[in-house]
Design an enzyme around this catalytic site. Sequence first.
Site, short mmCIF file in Angstrom:
data_model
loop_
_atom_site.label_atom_id
_atom_site.label_comp_id
_atom_site.label_asym_id
_atom_site.label_seq_id
_atom_site.Cartn_x
_atom_site.Cartn_y
_atom_site.Cartn_z
N CYS A 264 0.86 -1.18 0.00
CA CYS A 264 0.00 0.00 0.00
C CYS A 264 0.90 1.23 0.00
CB CYS A 264 -0.89 -0.01 1.24
SG CYS A 264 -2.00 1.42 1.34
N HIS B 78 -9.03 -3.78 -2.32
CA HIS B 78 -8.07 -3.00 -1.51
C HIS B 78 -8.46 -1.52 -1.51
CE1 HIS B 78 -3.76 -2.05 -0.22
NE2 HIS B 78 -4.25 -0.87 -0.57
N GLU B 79 -8.74 -0.98 -2.72
CA GLU B 79 -9.07 0.46 -2.82
C GLU B 79 -10.43 0.74 -2.19
OE1 GLU B 79 -6.64 2.18 -3.43
OE2 GLU B 79 -5.40 0.69 -4.44
N HIS C 100 -10.24 1.34 1.38
CA HIS C 100 -9.77 2.68 1.76
C HIS C 100 -10.96 3.64 1.93
CE1 HIS C 100 -5.45 2.48 1.85
NE2 HIS C 100 -5.34 1.99 0.63
ZN ZN Z 1 -3.67 1.08 -0.13
#
Ligand code: ZN
Length: 175
Positions: free
Chosen positions: A101, A143-144, A147
């Site tokens: 990341c 993953h995004e 966020h």
């Molecule tokens: Zn990330």
Amino acid sequence: MATVLQITQLGHPLLRQPARPIANVQDPLVQSLVDDLIATVMAANGVGIAAPQVAVAQRLFILASRPNSRYPHAPVMEPTAMINPSVTACSEEVVKDWEGCLSIPGIRGLVPRYKSIEVEYTNRQGHQQKRVLTDFIARIFQHEHDHLEGIVFLDRLESTLDLMTEQEYQRQIVY
Ligand code: ZN
């Protein structure tokens, strides 16, 4: 002209807060944020970046998979802005693979993710899109998307034994 933005690092409070939906995709501020995020992810050798990673609490991220020094085996895709994205279905199969990341430099983790997902998002032209994503691209999306909820990949680890430094990762895994 797109600007390469500073990337927020783990510990920054915005990385731990849910982001707000974007009401007007045509807003010039949203459009220039898309350009700046693409420039930033390219400059950082990332394969994705979410708005909270540049301290903007809005539901927008870029998927920009391509082979680079951090991900030599990544598939090639056109950098794509995904606005107000959501996962509408997911496979039963879950696979573990290595992630890093840009907000957590120097660390890699073996993260379980759905192998394939069905997603919806608004593109930068303002059109609603539906896609099925698999494998590495599905992994980046998950993953995004995390966020946007204030979640980082460390939260998804099954064990701290699934962590490695970037240097060990490059030595053991990549080649
Ligand atoms: Zn990330």
